[in-house]
Design a protein around this motif. Sequence first.
Motif, PDB file in Angstrom:
ATOM      1  N   TYR A  65       3.869   5.749  -4.770  1.00 42.86           N
ATOM      2  CA  TYR A  65       2.729   4.875  -4.453  1.00 42.86           C
ATOM      3  C   TYR A  65       3.101   3.408  -4.677  1.00 42.86           C
ATOM      4  CZ  TYR A  65      -0.097   9.131  -4.428  1.00 42.86           C
ATOM      5  OH  TYR A  65      -0.610  10.369  -4.142  1.00 42.86           O
ATOM      6  N   MET A  66       3.840   3.139  -5.752  1.00 45.96           N
ATOM      7  CA  MET A  66       4.240   1.764  -6.049  1.00 45.96           C
ATOM      8  C   MET A  66       5.271   1.243  -5.050  1.00 45.96           C
ATOM      9  SD  MET A  66       4.281   1.592 -10.200  1.00 45.96           S
ATOM     10  CE  MET A  66       2.775   1.823 -11.161  1.00 45.96           C
ATOM     11  N   GLN A  67       6.157   2.102  -4.572  1.00 44.56           N
ATOM     12  CA  GLN A  67       7.110   1.708  -3.525  1.00 44.56           C
ATOM     13  C   GLN A  67       6.362   1.198  -2.302  1.00 44.56           C
ATOM     14  OE1 GLN A  67       9.506   5.083  -2.537  1.00 44.56           O
ATOM     15  NE2 GLN A  67      10.651   5.077  -4.468  1.00 44.56           N
ATOM     16  N   ASN A  68       5.380   1.965  -1.874  1.00 48.71           N
ATOM     17  CA  ASN A  68       4.609   1.600  -0.686  1.00 48.71           C
ATOM     18  C   ASN A  68       3.809   0.322  -0.914  1.00 48.71           C
ATOM     19  OD1 ASN A  68       4.477   3.891   1.641  1.00 48.71           O
ATOM     20  ND2 ASN A  68       4.937   4.803  -0.344  1.00 48.71           N
ATOM     21  N   LEU A  69       3.297   0.153  -2.119  1.00 45.11           N
ATOM     22  CA  LEU A  69       2.575  -1.074  -2.452  1.00 45.11           C
ATOM     23  C   LEU A  69       3.502  -2.284  -2.387  1.00 45.11           C
ATOM     24  CD1 LEU A  69      -0.004  -2.464  -3.422  1.00 45.11           C
ATOM     25  CD2 LEU A  69       0.594  -1.809  -5.765  1.00 45.11           C
ATOM     26  N   ALA A  70       4.719  -2.135  -2.903  1.00 44.48           N
ATOM     27  CA  ALA A  70       5.691  -3.231  -2.882  1.00 44.48           C
ATOM     28  C   ALA A  70       6.100  -3.580  -1.448  1.00 44.48           C
ATOM     29  CB  ALA A  70       6.921  -2.865  -3.709  1.00 44.48           C
ATOM     30  N   CYS A 113      -4.393  -2.001   2.222  1.00 46.16           N
ATOM     31  CA  CYS A 113      -3.362  -1.074   1.738  1.00 46.16           C
ATOM     32  C   CYS A 113      -3.216  -1.223   0.220  1.00 46.16           C
ATOM     33  CB  CYS A 113      -2.023  -1.348   2.416  1.00 46.16           C
ATOM     34  SG  CYS A 113      -1.836  -0.568   4.036  1.00 46.16           S
ATOM     35  N   SER A 114      -3.201  -2.461  -0.262  1.00 51.06           N
ATOM     36  CA  SER A 114      -3.093  -2.709  -1.703  1.00 51.06           C
ATOM     37  C   SER A 114      -4.268  -2.079  -2.448  1.00 51.06           C
ATOM     38  CB  SER A 114      -3.045  -4.212  -1.987  1.00 51.06           C
ATOM     39  OG  SER A 114      -1.882  -4.792  -1.455  1.00 51.06           O
ATOM     40  N   ALA A 144       2.128  13.006  -2.299  1.00 47.34           N
ATOM     41  CA  ALA A 144       2.076  11.551  -2.465  1.00 47.34           C
ATOM     42  C   ALA A 144       2.558  10.854  -1.189  1.00 47.34           C
ATOM     43  CB  ALA A 144       2.913  11.123  -3.655  1.00 47.34           C
ATOM     44  N   ARG A 145       3.621  11.381  -0.586  1.00 52.03           N
ATOM     45  CA  ARG A 145       4.127  10.805   0.672  1.00 52.03           C
ATOM     46  C   ARG A 145       3.117  10.986   1.802  1.00 52.03           C
ATOM     47  NH1 ARG A 145       8.927  13.092  -1.581  1.00 52.03           N
ATOM     48  NH2 ARG A 145      10.471  11.467  -2.057  1.00 52.03           N
ATOM     49  N   ILE A 146       2.461  12.142   1.828  1.00 49.54           N
ATOM     50  CA  ILE A 146       1.447  12.385   2.867  1.00 49.54           C
ATOM     51  C   ILE A 146       0.269  11.436   2.697  1.00 49.54           C
ATOM     52  CG2 ILE A 146      -0.225  14.073   3.729  1.00 49.54           C
ATOM     53  CD1 ILE A 146       1.809  16.270   3.007  1.00 49.54           C
ATOM     54  N   ILE A 147      -0.174  11.247   1.451  1.00 49.52           N
ATOM     55  CA  ILE A 147      -1.299  10.339   1.176  1.00 49.52           C
ATOM     56  C   ILE A 147      -0.934   8.906   1.545  1.00 49.52           C
ATOM     57  CG2 ILE A 147      -2.686   9.315  -0.685  1.00 49.52           C
ATOM     58  CD1 ILE A 147      -2.589  12.102  -2.038  1.00 49.52           C
ATOM     59  N   CYS A 148       0.291   8.481   1.209  1.00 45.37           N
ATOM     60  CA  CYS A 148       0.735   7.122   1.575  1.00 45.37           C
ATOM     61  C   CYS A 148       0.739   6.939   3.085  1.00 45.37           C
ATOM     62  CB  CYS A 148       2.130   6.854   1.006  1.00 45.37           C
ATOM     63  SG  CYS A 148       2.163   6.611  -0.774  1.00 45.37           S
ATOM     64  N   ALA A 149       1.260   7.953   3.810  1.00 47.77           N
ATOM     65  CA  ALA A 149       1.281   7.873   5.279  1.00 47.77           C
ATOM     66  C   ALA A 149      -0.139   7.796   5.829  1.00 47.77           C
ATOM     67  CB  ALA A 149       2.010   9.082   5.855  1.00 47.77           C
ATOM     68  N   ALA A 150      -1.059   8.573   5.234  1.00 48.27           N
ATOM     69  CA  ALA A 150      -2.451   8.563   5.689  1.00 48.27           C
ATOM     70  C   ALA A 150      -3.093   7.198   5.460  1.00 48.27           C
ATOM     71  CB  ALA A 150      -3.244   9.649   4.961  1.00 48.27           C
ATOM     72  N   ILE A 151      -2.797   6.577   4.309  1.00 43.50           N
ATOM     73  CA  ILE A 151      -3.338   5.241   4.016  1.00 43.50           C
ATOM     74  C   ILE A 151      -2.819   4.232   5.033  1.00 43.50           C
ATOM     75  CG2 ILE A 151      -3.259   3.322   2.364  1.00 43.50           C
ATOM     76  CD1 ILE A 151      -3.359   5.438   0.124  1.00 43.50           C
ATOM     77  N   TRP A 152      -1.515   4.257   5.309  1.00 44.99           N
ATOM     78  CA  TRP A 152      -0.933   3.331   6.283  1.00 44.99           C
ATOM     79  C   TRP A 152      -1.577   3.499   7.662  1.00 44.99           C
ATOM     80  CZ3 TRP A 152       1.646  -0.905   5.471  1.00 44.99           C
ATOM     81  CH2 TRP A 152       2.465  -1.044   4.349  1.00 44.99           C
ATOM     82  N   VAL A 153      -1.688   4.755   8.109  1.00 40.34           N
ATOM     83  CA  VAL A 153      -2.245   5.017   9.441  1.00 40.34           C
ATOM     84  C   VAL A 153      -3.696   4.559   9.509  1.00 40.34           C
ATOM     85  CG1 VAL A 153      -2.933   6.832  11.065  1.00 40.34           C
ATOM     86  CG2 VAL A 153      -0.676   6.917   9.970  1.00 40.34           C
ATOM     87  N   PHE A 154      -4.480   4.881   8.473  1.00 36.49           N
ATOM     88  CA  PHE A 154      -5.901   4.509   8.462  1.00 36.49           C
ATOM     89  C   PHE A 154      -6.081   2.993   8.484  1.00 36.49           C
ATOM     90  CE2 PHE A 154      -9.661   3.315   5.882  1.00 36.49           C
ATOM     91  CZ  PHE A 154     -10.641   3.765   6.756  1.00 36.49           C
TER      92      PHE A 154
END
Length: 311
Positions: A65-70, A113-114, A144-154
């Motif tokens: 989650y922190m990787q994606n935030l960065a 996203c943040s 966690a990867r699926i949730i991150c992808a869903a956040i990005w797409v949304f």
Amino acid sequence: MMNISEMVLDDNFTNSSFNCTIDSFKQRIYPIMYLFIFFLGAVGNGLSIYVFFQPSQRKTSVNIYMQNLAVSDLMFVSTLPFRATYFLLGSHWIFGDILCRIVTYTLYVNMYCSIYFLTVLSVVRFLAIVYPFKHWKVTNTKYARIICAAIWVFVLTASSPLLSKAVAGYSNPDKCLDLHPSSKRNLFMMNSFVLVVGFILPFCTIIVCYVFAIKVLLKSRTPQRKKAVCHKKALSTIIITLILFLLCFLPYHILRTVYLMYSGCSQATVPIHKALVVARCLAAMNSCLDPVLYYFAAEDFKARIRSLYRR
């Protein structure tokens, strides 16, 4: 009656009785703040991404989650020199219409996203305190990867209308970062939805996590050392996230909503316009404050930073 083409854009329009222009205020505040945030954000998030993507770095759900935030933060701060240049040139855009839309779009993609990544991080840490022996999908690296992808797409999809000039609120590409007064009504309708889904619901979630986490920690007796470290990181995550929301996101969402409610020009609206400028800078500062969260709450991040410093 004044023709709308004679109005100065982005909160800065005048009438015969009162001058609402705050261009000089924005040209003093924005360039300094944007370049300051760019420098800190580029260094902090660039270093964070380097640490997170080291092959030896632990692959935990929190770190994912922190990787994606960065990545989101670094993407945003890369647009700040363009914003600073716009105001240094006296609110004149020289980089073309396409880049103008991308810069506007990126601001809101990063912000929401943040907000969502910080909210999920708080939930993960909350579950680690309250239900330490249950295996939740949100704490699993695969999910966690699926949730991150869903956040990005949304967020990318929900923000895509801002790629349209009409929705973004400008008609003249030379004034691309300035809001046209005639678009405020449409943006107010959009803001009502975004305010609830993009801010109020995540903010309430974090407050609930904070309250129940504190309640559980106060009830628990002196834990084992390993458990104490887990509790400390969890509490650090929730507290820092709550501070970021209160400092960076709450003032901006309140003032943006108030600003969009007022369509006229009066002496009372000028302080609101100036406060919104400051609040937008605070919202942008989130991108250079997030590395503080990584340092205190990410798995093995502090040790990696110290190792790099020694080298």
